[in-house]
Every structure is written in structure tokens, then in C-alpha cells.
Design an enzyme around this catalytic site. Structure first.
Site, PDB file in Angstrom:
ATOM      1  N   THR A  81      50.853  31.506  14.025  1.00 48.00           N
ATOM      2  CA  THR A  81      52.116  32.120  13.626  1.00 48.00           C
ATOM      3  C   THR A  81      52.781  32.760  14.827  1.00 48.00           C
ATOM      4  O   THR A  81      52.132  33.490  15.572  1.00 48.00           O
ATOM      5  CB  THR A  81      51.968  33.181  12.511  1.00 48.00           C
ATOM      6  OG1 THR A  81      53.185  33.925  12.454  1.00 48.00           O
ATOM      7  CG2 THR A  81      50.849  34.162  12.755  1.00 48.00           C
ATOM      8  N   VAL A  82      54.053  32.470  15.028  1.00 49.44           N
ATOM      9  CA  VAL A  82      54.784  33.125  16.115  1.00 49.44           C
ATOM     10  C   VAL A  82      54.838  34.635  15.881  1.00 49.44           C
ATOM     11  O   VAL A  82      54.997  35.402  16.819  1.00 49.44           O
ATOM     12  CB  VAL A  82      56.233  32.591  16.261  1.00 49.44           C
ATOM     13  CG1 VAL A  82      56.224  31.173  16.801  1.00 49.44           C
ATOM     14  CG2 VAL A  82      57.025  32.685  14.978  1.00 49.44           C
ATOM     15  N   ASP A  83      54.683  35.049  14.629  1.00 49.09           N
ATOM     16  CA  ASP A  83      54.805  36.473  14.303  1.00 49.09           C
ATOM     17  C   ASP A  83      53.618  37.317  14.768  1.00 49.09           C
ATOM     18  O   ASP A  83      53.704  38.533  14.813  1.00 49.09           O
ATOM     19  CB  ASP A  83      54.982  36.657  12.793  1.00 49.09           C
ATOM     20  CG  ASP A  83      56.320  36.129  12.315  1.00 49.09           C
ATOM     21  OD1 ASP A  83      57.295  36.249  13.090  1.00 49.09           O
ATOM     22  OD2 ASP A  83      56.390  35.600  11.202  1.00 49.09           O
TER      23      ASP A  83
ATOM     24  N   LEU B  61      65.167  28.296  18.001  1.00 49.31           N
ATOM     25  CA  LEU B  61      64.804  27.966  19.391  1.00 49.31           C
ATOM     26  C   LEU B  61      63.500  28.623  19.809  1.00 49.31           C
ATOM     27  O   LEU B  61      62.697  28.040  20.519  1.00 49.31           O
ATOM     28  CB  LEU B  61      65.918  28.414  20.354  1.00 49.31           C
ATOM     29  CG  LEU B  61      67.285  27.729  20.239  1.00 49.31           C
ATOM     30  CD1 LEU B  61      68.316  28.470  21.082  1.00 49.31           C
ATOM     31  CD2 LEU B  61      67.195  26.275  20.656  1.00 49.31           C
TER      32      LEU B  61
ATOM     33  N   GLY C 289      55.786  28.085   8.760  1.00 54.40           N
ATOM     34  CA  GLY C 289      56.779  27.806   9.802  1.00 54.40           C
ATOM     35  C   GLY C 289      56.138  27.198  11.031  1.00 54.40           C
ATOM     36  O   GLY C 289      55.028  27.548  11.398  1.00 54.40           O
TER      37      GLY C 289
ATOM     38  N   GLU D   1      64.576  41.029  13.684  1.00 49.90           N
ATOM     39  CA  GLU D   1      65.407  40.753  12.505  1.00 49.90           C
ATOM     40  C   GLU D   1      65.078  41.695  11.345  1.00 49.90           C
ATOM     41  O   GLU D   1      65.924  41.962  10.503  1.00 49.90           O
ATOM     42  CB  GLU D   1      65.250  39.296  12.066  1.00 49.90           C
ATOM     43  CG  GLU D   1      63.832  38.945  11.664  1.00 49.90           C
ATOM     44  CD  GLU D   1      63.656  37.517  11.137  1.00 49.90           C
ATOM     45  OE1 GLU D   1      64.590  36.965  10.552  1.00 49.90           O
ATOM     46  OE2 GLU D   1      62.556  36.968  11.339  1.00 49.90           O
TER      47      GLU D   1
ATOM     48  N   MET E  23      62.954  36.908  15.988  1.00 47.64           N
ATOM     49  CA  MET E  23      62.286  36.835  14.687  1.00 47.64           C
ATOM     50  C   MET E  23      61.298  37.993  14.523  1.00 47.64           C
ATOM     51  O   MET E  23      60.883  38.612  15.510  1.00 47.64           O
ATOM     52  CB  MET E  23      61.540  35.516  14.557  1.00 47.64           C
ATOM     53  CG  MET E  23      62.450  34.323  14.338  1.00 47.64           C
ATOM     54  SD  MET E  23      61.485  32.778  14.238  1.00 47.64           S
ATOM     55  CE  MET E  23      62.767  31.623  13.735  1.00 47.64           C
ATOM     56  N   GLY E  24      60.875  38.215  13.301  1.00 49.32           N
ATOM     57  CA  GLY E  24      59.896  39.259  12.999  1.00 49.32           C
ATOM     58  C   GLY E  24      60.383  40.094  11.835  1.00 49.32           C
ATOM     59  O   GLY E  24      61.116  41.047  12.011  1.00 49.32           O
ATOM     60  N   ARG E  25      59.969  39.697  10.649  1.00 52.50           N
ATOM     61  CA  ARG E  25      60.454  40.375   9.443  1.00 52.50           C
ATOM     62  C   ARG E  25      59.772  41.735   9.272  1.00 52.50           C
ATOM     63  O   ARG E  25      60.419  42.722   9.020  1.00 52.50           O
ATOM     64  CB  ARG E  25      60.171  39.456   8.238  1.00 52.50           C
ATOM     65  CG  ARG E  25      60.930  39.797   6.998  1.00 52.50           C
ATOM     66  CD  ARG E  25      62.307  39.167   6.948  1.00 52.50           C
ATOM     67  NE  ARG E  25      62.986  39.540   5.708  1.00 52.50           N
ATOM     68  CZ  ARG E  25      64.279  39.812   5.611  1.00 52.50           C
ATOM     69  NH1 ARG E  25      65.069  39.756   6.669  1.00 52.50           N
ATOM     70  NH2 ARG E  25      64.809  40.127   4.453  1.00 52.50           N
TER      71      ARG E  25
END
Lengths: 413, 413
Positions: A141-143, A297, A13, A244, A187-189
Site C-alpha cells: 500500500t502506498v499509504d 501519478l 489500489g 488529502e 494521497m493519505g486519507r
């Protein structure tokens, strides 16, 4: 010192700064005498397998520099999972035939967990067959969920966007006398780092986010009900942040309950966990509820990037190339925090077997006892990552992004 | 020249620059010798009626200056509709008793349509009873729907946020080879100006938004299906922008169809028109669809404000005061575009009876024949409004917003 060509590619991503890392790799590769041609692979490993390679030396250097401010993956990305050697050796053989045909001695792959796994497998196979290759993973990674790096490029900018917009939404919620509950889905699974970033939004030492629900803790509607209702009665205005990926005690995603909802024709409806909680509040606490889902976004808001994040992403790209030229391979170039006062980060090399297929979650000691906020230690950790502004150049009021010409060099096999 | 005190108040939905107008009013009021005390009314006309007035001269001047960069309504807002004189004269009597008790000679109300109506009624009643009052309306609305002003402060910044994030999302959509339809829902119940702003997002002369659906045209699912499917087959990546207020041929809001959807327990579900279109696409065209709803983000994104917008909002505040001091009343201070090359705007006074209760929609000649985009003329009109960057001051990576102390002066009645 290996002499030959180099490939740089992106995967997974996009983030606001994955291109800044590409910029670092490319600029440093241009400098190194042992690196001859510098190729970009279109859409990561997929483009490599299809021999879709383009000559980065032919790009306008100003466009390469603009990569620093361009969100998303300018080289193109993919979600390709390289099978294990046992499953499928032909893919490995193909990759190395291509490496040989194009005289590739250096391979830089910028990405998250899956990408680090890919670099790990490729460098391992190179050793096995005796092919001289320096393969380095550059994290993004943004995560923020990669192991053995203090944090991941991409995270700081996403965190800054979240903290900034939470500040703005808190101002917005305060204009009327009437009460309101705002639910913000981020986000963040599996890891709650992005949701935690909401705790950075502060005005006059007062926290603007009231409750933060993370995938690291069990989500329970009864507890949620009590948390929200208590604050709603006390304050009237409540701001809730939710990852999320929150799950119930059985491990089921709360978002999936939302997904089971149907319209009047029995069709499945779009919508995530933010909506699920919003609907819950609407039916059990108050109709005065708003749901905000950042969606994409948050991962592409380059107009709100963190200067720290951009510099570090760029630095990792450059240092990755320097380490490769020294002969290092099978490693990820990682961030090491020297200290917080002043905040300083250097780089270090981490063997990929320690990174690939692990996930770094928020440690339990950084989550409060109630499981609905993060601690001061966590806030201290996050704070420097959003520091500094670094706005993209603008033309007629809009950000200017890079436009690569991508001169494809043609297939050799 | 009237000598006495002044009230400034805000009303309606917040914007990124309504505080910049307040800043203009306050700074100019401080300068004018005939204006003695400068009061803010908490939550607009509601605070006036409750005598919740605070002394703006006692605020730290740096905090007043910070208003220029602070989103939302720092004085507090309301959604109060002043009844007509015929309906309820007591409210008018009460307002003027308060005006008299506090020696109010100047009244500045910053807001949208309803607020202009309020100023109109108050100034009319003042004339009727022979009370000397200069009442001026200062326009603001992200919706850009006020008549007789070239455009409305607040719109330019919201438009800039939309165009910027559309640019970012277009970069994001291009990273993978796989196709995707993105549906972006923007505000605009009756006027489509905010949706139209998506047409400003351009890269290398190529428009990034493919389709724009406005409340000014009839929305038809069959036509929508054809529009989207054709482009999806042709391009693979489609970006659709939709106003929340689109309606079918019978005048019914498409969003209401969504609102009729229920969960498995028969509960009404949150969700707007973006989701309704997203669901439609998912069931009729492709499952590869993403929905983005900006929600309140678009009206409070001060971190992405337009310099033009901030300057004009501030200018209107100051000019409004200057006009009042000259003895003008019952007017809105409006923007007059002198020209586009170079873009210049001056101010002019418009009698409020020409403004209150009218709505400016996108003229039909600015909408393309297919009813799914705006014309070049419309784009030329919008373009200068997003020009220039004007970032809020930052501390530790976060924007710094004003914090007014609000020294309430106590009730006199």
C-alpha cells in the site's frame, strides 16, 4: 508439506511495486516442487469467485520478469470486501468449492488492509471446515498504514516520487524573483506517511518543503493562515504539502468543504483539499499561488521507483511462498528492520488478526509541536526506503511494461 | 575575431534542459581564447540591467557539469519584455553602457519567443550604434513553438514525461473492471505540441490516449460529448488529453469558463480546462471521471529527461558560442533534422527577424479530420525527440542538482 495448486491474486489500489511482489510469488512458486499449477486470479477475489483463473506457467518468463518494473496490478485488482461468516456463509462455501475443484492448497493475496482481512477470513474458514490450505497475505500500500510491518511495499516508491518532484518543483519555484506559494496535495486519507515523505526533499541540508499538514493533527484555517503568511513574508517562496485527509476539530474533512462548491449552474465541482487551501490562500494571503495534485501519478510512477522498494516487494513475494510451503497459514509476511546503519530488512510472519482492520498512523512523537512538520526520527525512518534507482527497461524512449497473455483455464463448476 | 567578455543568461519559463544549454555555452566559452571573462546574469535581462553579474570561471567545474541534469533555470529567469527602441531608447542605452563597462563582446540568451525578440533588438541596436557585439539566441521552450528550428530543446523531455506518465496511468486505469474516464490537462496556450505528445504512449501498437484536443482546432462541447460518450460506451475506459489553450468557435478559452466558477461565498475558484471538461463529463456522461493536471511537473521533470533532448540542448549551447566567435550575430542557433532513419540533427543559424514574434503551431495536415488526434506523420516527427534515458546522478535516492556559488563581481556603474 501440502501438494497441490496455487493461486496468486492482487487487490486494492495499485502501486509501483505490487507487481514485483507478484513476480516474487510466481517465481518462487515455480521453484517449489509441492506447488503444481500456478494460477493467477483475474481481479482478485472477484475473479476467483467467477473462476477466472489463468495459467501462469504458460506465460513467457521474460514477461513474468518484467512484472518487477511494471506499475499497477497486472493480474487485475478489485475492491471487494468479503462479508463476515455470520453475514454470508455462502460466499465462503463457494470459495472453498472452487478451491477444491481446482485443487488449490496455496493462496497468496497481495494487497492492503481489506485484502489482509480477506486472507484472515479465508484461512480461518479453512481451519473451521478442516480444509488444508496455506493462505498468506503479502502487504502493499502506498499509504504505509499496515500494522506490524516496519513499512509497506509501494510506499517507498511513492515517497521517492514525491520527494523527487518536490525537489524539482523547488528548483522551478526559484527561477523568478517573484514570490509564489505552492500547495501540493498528496494521497493519505487517514495516515500522513505520503505527505511526510515531502520532508525527504532536501538540498544542501536545507528542507525544500516548508509546511506539512497531516491527517494525524487537527487542521485549523487560522493556524494555517498564520503559518503560511509568516513564511511568505519571511521567505517569499513557500511550499506546502497537504494530505488529502486533513480534518478540522470536529473531524470533518477539509476536502468536503471544497466538494460543496458549485459552478454557476449549481453543479458540484471536482477538486480536492489542495484546491481548497489554494483558494483560501488566493483570497486571504496572495493571488500568487499554484496547486499541484499528484492524483494517480504518485501511485504508478514506476519510472521513479525505489530500488529498495522493488527488492523488498519481490523478497516478500518469495518469502511468503517459502513460509507457506513450510505449512504456515493465516499470516502476513512482513518487513522487519534490523537496523539503519547499514539499512537492513528481513522478513517475519505476523498473525493476520493483528493486522486486519487496524491502521498505522504517524506516531504523535514523530510530528512537531506545531503540528505542521515531521521530526528527524520520522525522516530517519523514511530515508532508506527511497534509496536506490531501478529504472524500467526502455524502448524508443518509453518504459516497457509486461504484457501477460492470460491463458484462462476454463470453468470447472 | 572579437576579444572580450561574455554574458550568458536565461529567460522565460524553465524546462528540464535549459540548464544543459547554459552548460554548453559556459563550457565552450571557457575553451575559446577570445572570450576572457564568462559572466552569468542573474534573472536574465533584469539582472543585466541591475548589473547582477557573477563570475562563472570561479564555479566548481563539477557544478557546471551538473547543470546538464538540473531542471529549471539555474542562472535565474525573468519575464521581461524589452520595449521597442521607439518606445524607450533609455533601456537600450543603459544595456550598452553596461556592456561597455564590463567589456562585453558576446551575449548568449537562452529562452523562448520573447527572449529571441530581446536578442534581436539588442543585436540590432548594437549595429545601429556601431558597438561590436556578437549576440546569439539559444532556443528553449517546452511549448515547441519557435519557428525555423526543427524543434525546441525542452520539448523532448516534457513530451517524454507526458508519454511516460500516460503509459503509467493507462496501466493504472486497467486494474479494475469498472470504467473510468481520465482527463489529462497539459500545457500549451496556442500550440498543441505537448498534448500531441500523448499520442506517443503506445503499448503493443495500441494507442493509450484515446482523444487529444488541441488549441489548433475549434473546441465544441457537443462534439466532445459525442466523442467521449461513444468511446465510453465502446471501451469503458477512456483517456482524454487536452491542451490548456483550447478555444470555442468564438475564440474564447474554455479554461475561462472554468475560471468564472465561484464557491459558495462568490469567490473565484482555481482550476483549469481539465477540470472544466471533468465537470462536464461528471454532469453529462458519468461520475466516474478523474482529472490529472501536470502543472509545473511537466516542465521540470528532469528525472525523466530525454537523452536526445539533453544532448541537443547542450550542443546548441556549444555551437552558439562557436558561431559567435566566428563573428555571427543577430541569429538563433537552431536544430536542423537531417533525417529520421537514423535520426540525426545538426545546427544552423537563423536570422532572428524570422523567429521573434512568430509561433509554430501543429500544421493542419498533422491533425486528423475529426480534430481529436494527430496523424502518423506528427507521431513520426515527435518520436525521436523522446529517445534515450539520461538520469540525473542520485544521492540517498534523490537527484543531485547543481548549486552555483554565484560570486557577484560588483557594480561598475
Amino acid at each position: 508439506m501440502l501438494i497441490g495448486n496455487c493461486i496468486v491474486a492482487q487487490s486494492g489500489g495499485p502501486t509501483s511495486v505490487i507487481n514485483a511482489s507478484a513476480c516474487g510469488v510466481i517465481m518462487e512458486a515455480f521453484k517449489q516442487e509441492c506447488i503444481q499449477e500456478v494460477y493467477g486470479a483475474q481481479n482478485g477475489i472477484e475473479g476467483l469467485l467467477n473462476q477466472e483463473l489463468f495459467d501462469l506457467r504458460r506465460e513467457d518468463i521474460r514477461q513474468i520478469e518484467l512484472l518487477k518494473h511494471t506499475p499497477s496490478s497486472a493480474l487485475g485488482s478489485c475492491r471487494y470486501h468479503l462479508p463476515s461468516l455470520a453475514e454470508d456463509e455462502t460466499t465462503y462455501k463457494k470459495i472453498f468449492e472452487i478451491f477444491e475443484a481446482y485443487n488449490i492448497k496455496y493462496f497468496f493475496y497481495i494487497g492492503g488492509n481489506d485484502s489482509m482481512d480477506t486472507v484472515h477470513k479465508i484461512s480461518g474458514y479453512a481451519k473451521q471446515i478442516g480444509y488444508s490450505l496455506c493462505a498468506i497475505g503479502v502487504p502493499k500500500t502506498v499509504d504505509n498504514d499496515l500494522m506490524h510491518t516496519d513499512h509497506c511495499p509501494g510506499y517507498g516508491s511513492a515517497a521517492k516520487y514525491i520527494a523527487t518532484t518536490i525537489s524539482e518543483m523547488a528548483e522551478d519555484a526559484n527561477v523568478y524573483k517573484s514570490n509564489i506559494i505552492t500547495v501540493v496535495e498528496v494521497m493519505g486519507r487517514n495516515a500522513g506517511w505520503l505527505a511526510a515523505a515531502g520532508a525527504l526533499a532536501v538540498k544542501d541540508n536545507e528542507k525544500l518543503a516548508d509546511l506539512i499538514y497531516l491527517p494525524e493533527t487537527v487542521f485549523d484555517f487560522k493556524k494555517f493562515h498564520k503559518d503560511v503568511e509568516t513564511l511568505y513574508k519571511e521567505k517569499g517562496k513557500v511550499l506546502v504539502i497537504v494530505s488529502e485527509g486533513i480534518r478540522n476539530a470536529e473531524g470533518g474533512y477539509i476536502a468536503e468543504q471544497q466538494a460543496q462548491q458549485h459552478d454557476i449552474f449549481g453543479h458540484t465541482q471536482l477538486g480536492g483539499v489542495g484546491q481548497a487551501l489554494g483558494n483560501y490562500i488566493m483570497h486571504h494571503i496572495t493571488k500568487r499561488v499554484k496547486v499541484v495534485e499528484y492524483g494517480i501519478l504518485q501511485r504508478c510512477a514506476a519510472h521513479c521507483a525505489s530500488e529498495t522498494d522493488i527488492s523488498e516487494a519481490y523478497m516478500l513475494g518469495r518469502e511468503g511462498v517459502k513460509e507457506a510451503v513450510k505449512g504456515n497459514t493465516g499470516c502476513m509476511i512482513a518487513l522487519h528492520r534490523v537496523g539503519n546503519k547499514p539499512y537492513t530488512c528481513t522478513t517475519l510472519l505476523v498473525p493476520l488478526e493483528k493486522v486486519a482492520n487496524f491502521e498505522k498512523k504517524i506516531p504523535s512523537e514523530w510530528i512537531n509541536e506545531d503540528g505542521n512538520y515531521v521530526t528527524e526520527d520520522c525522516i530517519e525512518y523514511m530515508k532508506p526506503l527511497i534509496a536506490g534507482e531501478c529504472y524500467p527497461p526502455a524502448d524508443e524512449g518509453l518504459p516497457v511494461y509486461t504484457k501477460l497473455e492470460k491463458h484462462f483455464i476454463g470453468k470447472k463448476l
